[in-house]
Write an enzyme that holds these catalytic residues in place. Sequence first.
Site, PDB file in Angstrom:
ATOM      1  N   THR A  73      -4.028  18.915  38.231  1.00 11.46           N
ATOM      2  CA  THR A  73      -2.726  18.737  38.408  1.00 11.46           C
ATOM      3  C   THR A  73      -2.247  19.102  39.827  1.00 11.46           C
ATOM      4  O   THR A  73      -1.620  18.176  40.276  1.00 11.46           O
ATOM      5  CB  THR A  73      -1.840  19.389  37.249  1.00 11.46           C
ATOM      6  OG1 THR A  73      -2.481  19.062  36.139  1.00 11.46           O
ATOM      7  CG2 THR A  73      -0.552  19.336  37.466  1.00 11.46           C
ATOM      8  N   THR A 239      -5.411  33.104  48.736  1.00  7.54           N
ATOM      9  CA  THR A 239      -6.885  33.559  48.767  1.00  7.54           C
ATOM     10  C   THR A 239      -7.611  32.726  47.987  1.00  7.54           C
ATOM     11  O   THR A 239      -7.308  32.542  46.744  1.00  7.54           O
ATOM     12  CB  THR A 239      -6.842  35.156  48.288  1.00  7.54           C
ATOM     13  OG1 THR A 239      -5.896  35.776  49.345  1.00  7.54           O
ATOM     14  CG2 THR A 239      -8.128  35.687  48.166  1.00  7.54           C
ATOM     15  N   CYS A 327      -2.194  16.787  26.972  1.00  6.31           N
ATOM     16  CA  CYS A 327      -0.685  17.438  27.189  1.00  6.31           C
ATOM     17  C   CYS A 327       0.512  16.785  26.870  1.00  6.31           C
ATOM     18  O   CYS A 327       1.572  17.444  26.620  1.00  6.31           O
ATOM     19  CB  CYS A 327      -0.498  17.253  28.785  1.00  6.31           C
ATOM     20  SG  CYS A 327      -2.035  17.195  29.915  1.00  6.31           S
TER      21      CYS A 327
HETATM   22  N1  PLP Z   1      -5.795  13.672  35.634  1.00  4.65           N
HETATM   23  C1  PLP Z   1      -6.404  13.266  34.412  1.00  4.65           C
HETATM   24  C2  PLP Z   1      -6.811  11.779  34.499  1.00  4.65           C
HETATM   25  C3  PLP Z   1      -6.774  13.999  33.487  1.00  4.65           C
HETATM   26  O1  PLP Z   1      -7.093  13.693  32.281  1.00  4.65           O
HETATM   27  C4  PLP Z   1      -6.219  15.396  33.675  1.00  4.65           C
HETATM   28  C5  PLP Z   1      -6.359  16.518  32.426  1.00  4.65           C
HETATM   29  O2  PLP Z   1      -6.412  15.986  31.316  1.00  4.65           O
HETATM   30  C6  PLP Z   1      -5.543  15.810  34.693  1.00  4.65           C
HETATM   31  C7  PLP Z   1      -5.308  14.868  35.806  1.00  4.65           C
HETATM   32  C8  PLP Z   1      -5.202  17.268  35.007  1.00  4.65           C
HETATM   33  O3  PLP Z   1      -6.099  18.303  35.103  1.00  4.65           O
HETATM   34  P1  PLP Z   1      -5.996  19.686  35.005  1.00  4.65           P
HETATM   35  O4  PLP Z   1      -6.055  19.843  33.501  1.00  4.65           O
HETATM   36  O5  PLP Z   1      -6.982  20.280  35.621  1.00  4.65           O
HETATM   37  O6  PLP Z   1      -4.681  20.049  35.694  1.00  4.65           O
END
Ligand code: PLP
Length: 397
Positions: A73, A239, A327
């Site tokens: 993210t 850091t 999510c």
């Molecule tokens: N992009 C994609 C295609 C994802 O599947 C995900 C997580 O499900 C993310 C971004 C976000 O990654 P993170 O969970 O490390 O923030």
Amino acid sequence: MKKIYLDYNATTPVHPEVLDAMLPYFKDFYGNPSSVHSFGQETRKAVEDAREKIAKFLGAENPSEIVFTSCGTESNNFAIKGTAFANKDKNCRIITSTIEHHSVIEPCEYLSKKFGVDVTYLPVDKYGIVNPDDVKKSITEKTVLISIMYANNEVGTIQPIEEIAKIAKEKSITFHTDAVQVVGKIPFNVKKTGIDLLSLSGHKFYAPKGSGVLYVRKGTKLHPLFHGGSHEKNRRAGTENVPYIVGLAKALEIAHRDMDKESKRILALRQKLEKGILEKIKYTQINGHPEKRIYNTSNISFNYIEGEGILMSLDLEGFAASTGSACTSGTLEPSHVLSAMGVPPEKAQGSVRFSLGHYTTEKDIDKLLEILPKIVERLRSMSPLWEDRIKSIKNAK
Ligand code: PLP
């Protein structure tokens, strides 16, 4: 009851070899990598060794093109906002697609609401593929960024990334790809493919949650999002998370070491799963491209019932799967990815994503194929949609 995890696209467990590599950096080697004393030098070396290893596996020209972040993210936010802020005097435009992860779509929406950035969301075909001609047609002289995901997290469809990167390069536009679901699963080379910015996330390939990378090709204009130190060559203050960085590099090494064997094994299991479901359960369809799809992902619509109901029943039997992305599951909105692919809402609502991984066995799939038909039959027997369907069949006779 043995619990069976089929949600590897949501997250993965930390690989034991990854944990072993990380442990000394919690307790024995704890210096701040920015410190000049020997404690700092030890951890600086660990960070730079990891950077070098990751650069090699991604096909980067130089280790300095690897910027450590906290997750996928953050990497996506950095790529999108960082490019827009670096080009703010241009009244800039961004091209992306309708099936991106929320960590791409929401920064784009934010830029558009707060700063008036023009964002084009390209459609996809019924398999979830962006047409490179659409990319070409959408470019204007104000376009500063094209961001198209490498493979989709919900349906697994792989995009024509090389073609899109080529189009971006011809117009000197920065090309970003969210490769969170691809890194560690299929080999690729950022330099040969012509990628300028690439996001990855450690917890999708057996490194810990909270570890990530943004690959930034040398010369790419990018404004930092964090301020407060000169870490990561002034690109990301803070850091460095040494144990997680060490873990991420180790996980990528293991993924590349085992990729050939694992991809074949997991594909065979997915084929068994899909064949079994289509044979044993009527009124089901696979969403996503038949071939251009990551080998571990299977998104299936079970008509006349709700995906959430299937998940809850599976959970009671010890199985973990998902609807859409982790999510957004929990919302009752049909998946934006399936909607963009033209899957009707009632079929999108009845979809379940099974994502297989390192610990999935043939026995797990056999057990799923034994239990799932019974769950679907029970849920359909309680479904008003199913009842309507039976009535309409009877009336037609
Ligand atoms: N992009 C994609 C295609 C994802 O599947 C995900 C997580 O499900 C993310 C971004 C976000 O990654 P993170 O969970 O490390 O923030």
